[in-house]
Design a protein around this motif. Structure first.
Motif, short mmCIF file in Angstrom:
data_model
loop_
_atom_site.label_atom_id
_atom_site.label_comp_id
_atom_site.label_asym_id
_atom_site.label_seq_id
_atom_site.Cartn_x
_atom_site.Cartn_y
_atom_site.Cartn_z
N ALA A 72 44.67 40.32 32.90
CA ALA A 72 44.31 39.17 32.07
C ALA A 72 43.41 38.20 32.84
O ALA A 72 42.43 37.68 32.29
CB ALA A 72 45.56 38.45 31.61
N ALA A 73 43.71 37.96 34.11
CA ALA A 73 42.88 37.06 34.92
C ALA A 73 41.48 37.64 35.10
O ALA A 73 40.48 36.91 35.03
CB ALA A 73 43.54 36.81 36.27
N GLY A 75 39.96 39.67 33.03
CA GLY A 75 39.29 39.55 31.74
C GLY A 75 38.77 38.14 31.49
O GLY A 75 37.66 37.95 30.99
N LEU A 76 39.60 37.13 31.83
CA LEU A 76 39.15 35.74 31.65
C LEU A 76 37.97 35.42 32.57
O LEU A 76 37.02 34.74 32.16
CB LEU A 76 40.30 34.79 31.93
N ALA A 77 38.01 35.90 33.80
CA ALA A 77 36.90 35.65 34.73
C ALA A 77 35.63 36.33 34.23
O ALA A 77 34.54 35.74 34.29
CB ALA A 77 37.27 36.14 36.12
N LYS A 79 34.85 37.06 31.15
CA LYS A 79 34.36 36.34 29.98
C LYS A 79 33.64 35.06 30.38
O LYS A 79 32.58 34.73 29.82
CB LYS A 79 35.53 36.00 29.06
N ALA A 80 34.19 34.33 31.37
CA ALA A 80 33.53 33.10 31.83
C ALA A 80 32.17 33.39 32.44
O ALA A 80 31.19 32.68 32.18
CB ALA A 80 34.43 32.38 32.84
N ASN A 83 29.71 34.29 29.66
CA ASN A 83 29.28 33.09 28.92
C ASN A 83 28.24 32.32 29.71
O ASN A 83 27.25 31.84 29.14
CB ASN A 83 30.48 32.20 28.61
#
Length: 94
Positions: A72-73, A75-77, A79-80, A83
């Motif tokens: 999850a971490a 994936g969030l990184a 995505k950031a 972006n």
């Protein structure tokens, strides 16, 4: 019973004036969210046991759910970063 101050009872025995006992609505059961102050008082009173419990909980979570947390971490990184790259390329003038 014809007196104007006497009203017929409400259905199911409810109060005709609305909820009684300080309730705000029909589903107001008293608790208004988490009681943070009580938790902070416990941490202030017993700081070292709270640190030990937090460390043990973190170890257990890392041991049992570490792969899911790392995924999850990541994936969030990702995505950031994507972006930010999208913003950088949209703002660039060619």
């Amino acid at each position: 019973m014809t007196e104007p101050s006497i009203r017929p009872p409400a259905p199911h025995g409810a109060s005709p004036d609305g909820p009684v006992g300080g309730a705000e609505g029909p589903f107001d059961f008293g608790a208004r969210g988490p009681q943070w102050q009580a938790g902070l008082d416990i941490v202030r009173r017993y700081p070292w046991p709270c640190v030990a419990v937090a460390a043990a909980l973190g170890f257990w979570l890392g041991r049992n759910r570490g792969r899911a947390i790392a995924t999850a971490a990541a994936g969030l990184a990702t995505k950031a970063v994507m972006n930010e790259l999208g913003r950088a390329f949209d703002a660039a003038e060619f």
